[in-house]
Design a protein around this motif. Structure first.
Motif, PDB file in Angstrom:
ATOM      1  N   SER A  31       0.831  -1.200   0.000  1.00  0.00           N
ATOM      2  CA  SER A  31       0.000   0.000   0.000  1.00  0.00           C
ATOM      3  C   SER A  31       0.867   1.253   0.000  1.00  0.00           C
ATOM      4  O   SER A  31       1.970   1.266   0.550  1.00  0.00           O
ATOM      5  CB  SER A  31      -0.903   0.008   1.236  1.00  0.00           C
ATOM      6  N   LYS A  61      -1.643   1.278   5.890  1.00  0.00           N
ATOM      7  CA  LYS A  61      -2.676   1.443   4.859  1.00  0.00           C
ATOM      8  C   LYS A  61      -3.570   2.652   5.151  1.00  0.00           C
ATOM      9  O   LYS A  61      -4.044   3.314   4.227  1.00  0.00           O
ATOM     10  CB  LYS A  61      -3.547   0.183   4.767  1.00  0.00           C
ATOM     11  N   ALA A  62      -3.771   2.935   6.420  1.00  0.00           N
ATOM     12  CA  ALA A  62      -4.614   4.079   6.797  1.00  0.00           C
ATOM     13  C   ALA A  62      -3.998   5.406   6.384  1.00  0.00           C
ATOM     14  O   ALA A  62      -4.677   6.439   6.354  1.00  0.00           O
ATOM     15  CB  ALA A  62      -4.878   4.064   8.303  1.00  0.00           C
ATOM     16  N   SER A  95      -2.820   5.973   3.414  1.00  0.00           N
ATOM     17  CA  SER A  95      -3.106   6.192   1.993  1.00  0.00           C
ATOM     18  C   SER A  95      -4.173   7.252   1.846  1.00  0.00           C
ATOM     19  O   SER A  95      -5.141   7.294   2.621  1.00  0.00           O
ATOM     20  CB  SER A  95      -3.573   4.882   1.337  1.00  0.00           C
ATOM     21  N   THR A 108      -7.705   5.557   1.042  1.00  0.00           N
ATOM     22  CA  THR A 108      -8.332   4.626   1.977  1.00  0.00           C
ATOM     23  C   THR A 108      -9.793   4.976   2.173  1.00  0.00           C
ATOM     24  O   THR A 108     -10.132   6.125   2.446  1.00  0.00           O
ATOM     25  CB  THR A 108      -7.628   4.647   3.341  1.00  0.00           C
TER      26      THR A 108
END
Length: 413
Positions: free
Chosen positions: A201, A406-407, A409, A412
């Motif tokens: 990610s 990932k958060a 991104s 998201t």
């Protein structure tokens, strides 16, 4: 019917439009001469699809958006070329250096749409032809337009730059010269492909320098031998109002040996592990209780065979200045290194007395320097420093769980 020819390349995007009025004149299909009045017998004799009916078809016209002569077109705006009858024969869009823009034709053959973007401050020329139902070229026309000049052209620094072999912890990293306001739009135009396929990610952070940065890291360390390719299709993308990218970027690299460096602070030892096997354990002296070595997982950033270690560069005033220290390996941007420490021989393997670095004998430091590579993970265990290193401090991406990463991104959710 022959498939319309579309030509172009991804790089150097510059476009020109077809003038509507001129196109209407130049792109006129064949028509019958004489009287407009047809006799009853003429109409009765004419069959659908016959040459006579085709001669009476409406003359072909081509329109281009942006229209001919337009200036100040927003960079990246799609170009369309449309034939209102017949089909497009060929479409070519080039800039002043004859660099082409790619495009695709709709299934009905009447509309061409650009698939690469125009860039700021550029002049473009569009040339197009049409074909009738028999596939015969009926006419051709040329049109020109220009794009808005950027207030600021944004540029990037890629790590890895391009090519080479790196450790299993090495992320794909893009640092921007100027602030990125529309992070989602930028991220939408970034693509990482891997062989074999690896889950990962993008995540946004601030580099230690203060600049915006976006990194792509895998869920877990890369499998050894993975090939990674970055395509940053940014030409014509706005990163902020009035700020555009003027080109695309690409980078490819390969993952080397599965090597991890484990630093055991309480035991005053570091171990180099390759493919799960410890190949060497080295005595060392880590950070003192006042300046404990940063804990958690880091990544080797670079190596210098000789370097001056100056406390003023890492915010420690005039605590030390050590010229020409051999075998220096960085693993944070804020000044945490592996290095030889000939002045601290008595404490190596016995006590942790440094300002946060990991010191070794000259011989061990040389072996270590020659063995490890940029991108190798460094896992520091047992440190009293429990403050997580920021992701932008070197490659502190691995300080976060994958869910936390990932958060970060912009896409998201």
């Amino acid at each position: 019917m022959r498939k319309p020819l579309i030509s172009g390349s991804r790089k150097g995007i510059r476009v020109v439009a077809l003038p509507l009025a001129a196109a209407a004149v130049l792109l006129t299909g064949c028509g019958s001469g004489g009287s407009d009045k047809a006799t009853k017998s003429d109409a009765a004799q004419a069959q659908p699809g016959s040459g006579e009916n085709e001669a009476k078809d409406t003359p072909a016209r081509v329109s281009v958006d942006p229209v001919d002569g337009t200036q100040g077109v927003v960079p990246g705006k799609p170009i369309t070329v449309t034939a209102d009858s017949g089909t497009l024969g060929s479409v070519r869009v080039v800039d002043a250096q004859n660099r082409a823009i790619e495009g695709t034709v709709a299934p009905d053959g009447r509309t061409w749409t650009s698939t690469t973007r125009t860039v700021p401050g550029a002049a473009y020329t569009v040339t197009a032809t049409t074909r009738d139902k028999k596939g015969v070229e009926t006419a051709a026309a040329t049109s020109r337009f220009g794009t808005l000049k950027a207030d600021i052209v944004n540029k990037v620094t890629l790590r890895p730059a391009n090519g080479g072999t790196f450790g299993v912890g090495q992320p794909v990293s893009i640092m921007f010269d100027h602030a990125v306001k529309d992070k989602a739009e930028v991220e939408r135009n970034l693509k990482v492909t891997t062989t074999p396929n690896v889950e990962g990610s993008w995540g946004w952070t601030k580099d230690q320098s203060g600049k915006d940065r976006v990194d792509w890291r895998p869920r877990e360390f890369w499998p050894s031998g993975t090939r990674i390719n970055l395509n940053a299709n940014l030409a014509g993308v706005a990163s902020a109002p009035g700020t555009y990218f003027a080109r695309d970027y690409e980078s490819t690299f390969t993952v080397g040996t599965n090597r991890v460096v484990e630093v055991d602070v309480p035991k005053h030892r570091l171990t180099v592990i390759e493919d799960g096997v410890a190949v060497k354990t080295i005595k060392m002296s880590a950070g003192s209780s006042e300046f404990p070595t940063r804990g958690g997982t880091h990544v080797i950033l670079n190596k210098n065979a000789k370097e001056t270690l100056d406390s003023t560069t890492v915010g420690l005033g005039d605590s030390y200045n050590l010229p020409d220290v051999p075998w220096v390996v960085h693993f944070t941007s804020s000044g945490t290194f592996f290095h030889s420490a000939a002045w601290n021989t008595a404490n190596i393997g016995v006590a942790n007395t440094s300002h946060g670095c990991v010191g070794m004998t000259v011989a061990d430091a040389e072996w270590f320097y020659n063995r490890v590579q940029v991108g190798d993970p460094v896992v520091v265990k047992g440190s009293t420093n429990t403050e997580a290193t920021e992701p932008g401090n070197g490659f502190g991406n691995w300080q976060l769980t994958y869910a936390q990463w990932k958060a970060k991104s912009a896409l998201t959710g």
